[in-house]
Design a protein around this motif. Structure first.
Motif, short mmCIF file in Angstrom:
data_model
loop_
_atom_site.label_atom_id
_atom_site.label_comp_id
_atom_site.label_asym_id
_atom_site.label_seq_id
_atom_site.Cartn_x
_atom_site.Cartn_y
_atom_site.Cartn_z
N ASN A 35 0.86 -1.18 0.00
CA ASN A 35 0.00 0.00 0.00
C ASN A 35 0.90 1.24 0.00
OD1 ASN A 35 -1.95 1.92 0.34
ND2 ASN A 35 -2.85 1.01 2.16
N ASN A 72 -5.37 -6.04 -4.22
CA ASN A 72 -5.18 -4.60 -4.21
C ASN A 72 -5.47 -4.08 -2.80
OD1 ASN A 72 -5.12 -1.88 -4.64
ND2 ASN A 72 -6.53 -1.89 -6.36
N LEU A 73 -4.53 -3.33 -2.24
CA LEU A 73 -4.67 -2.77 -0.90
C LEU A 73 -5.01 -1.28 -0.89
CD1 LEU A 73 -1.61 -4.28 0.97
CD2 LEU A 73 -3.99 -4.76 1.42
N LYS A 74 -5.25 -0.71 -2.06
CA LYS A 74 -5.36 0.74 -2.19
C LYS A 74 -6.33 1.39 -1.20
CE LYS A 74 -6.00 4.30 -5.66
NZ LYS A 74 -6.43 4.58 -7.01
N LYS A 113 1.34 -3.89 3.82
CA LYS A 113 1.69 -4.82 2.75
C LYS A 113 1.21 -6.22 3.08
CE LYS A 113 6.53 -5.23 4.19
NZ LYS A 113 7.90 -5.14 3.71
#
Length: 155
Positions: free
Chosen positions: A12, A45-47, A109
């Motif tokens: 991220n 996806n960690l956005k 992460k």
């Protein structure tokens, strides 16, 4: 093995831009069916992800794990809420620290460690706009210093 070690799958990048990370914790994730295969393929996806404490347990919201291609009917909901595994003492510590205004729990992460998916979560305090600009200025200054040192070494 120190925290955050292992095969990194996702990070991220926006977390360090938007928050001052004060403390980090390594947490396991409760996964379903084909989710681990999708994570090993790097399809997450960690956005916009964030963690929240509900009923004394830690949950990860908005982490997107794409459906596994060969999973057919066994696939999972990509945005489902996932439980994070931490020791009771660590959860109690997080409860106390997030009660203070401005603190939040941010996933930094996701990585694989000994075959298990782990999340590095951080206790972050939100940055104001002037803090973000200051951080960018420092980063640019360090980049210029590195560039000048490389130029000097070439001569």
């Amino acid at each position: 093995m120190p925290k955050g070690e292992g095969k990194q799958v996702a990070q991220n990048k926006k977390a360090n831009h938007d928050y001052f990370i004060e403390e980090t914790y390594e947490a396991g994730i409760v996964l379903q069916g084909t989710e681990i295969k999708a994570i090993r393929a790097g399809r997450l996806n960690l956005k916009d992800a964030f963690a929240r404490i509900e009923r004394g347990e830690l949950f990860l919201h908005n982490m997107h794990i794409s459906p596994y291609e060969q999973g057919n009917r066994y696939n999972h909901d990509p945005l489902r809420t996932r439980k994070l595994l931490l020791h009771r003492k660590q959860i109690n510590q997080l409860i106390g620290e997030t009660k203070e205004e401005g603190y939040t729990i941010v996933p930094l992460k996701v990585y694989l460690k000994n075959g298990f998916a782990k999340v590095l979560i951080g206790l972050g305090k939100g940055k104001k706009n002037f803090d973000k600009r200051e951080t960018l200025k420092k980063k640019d200054a360090n980049r210029e210093i590195e560039r000048a040192l490389r130029e000097r070494q070439k001569m």
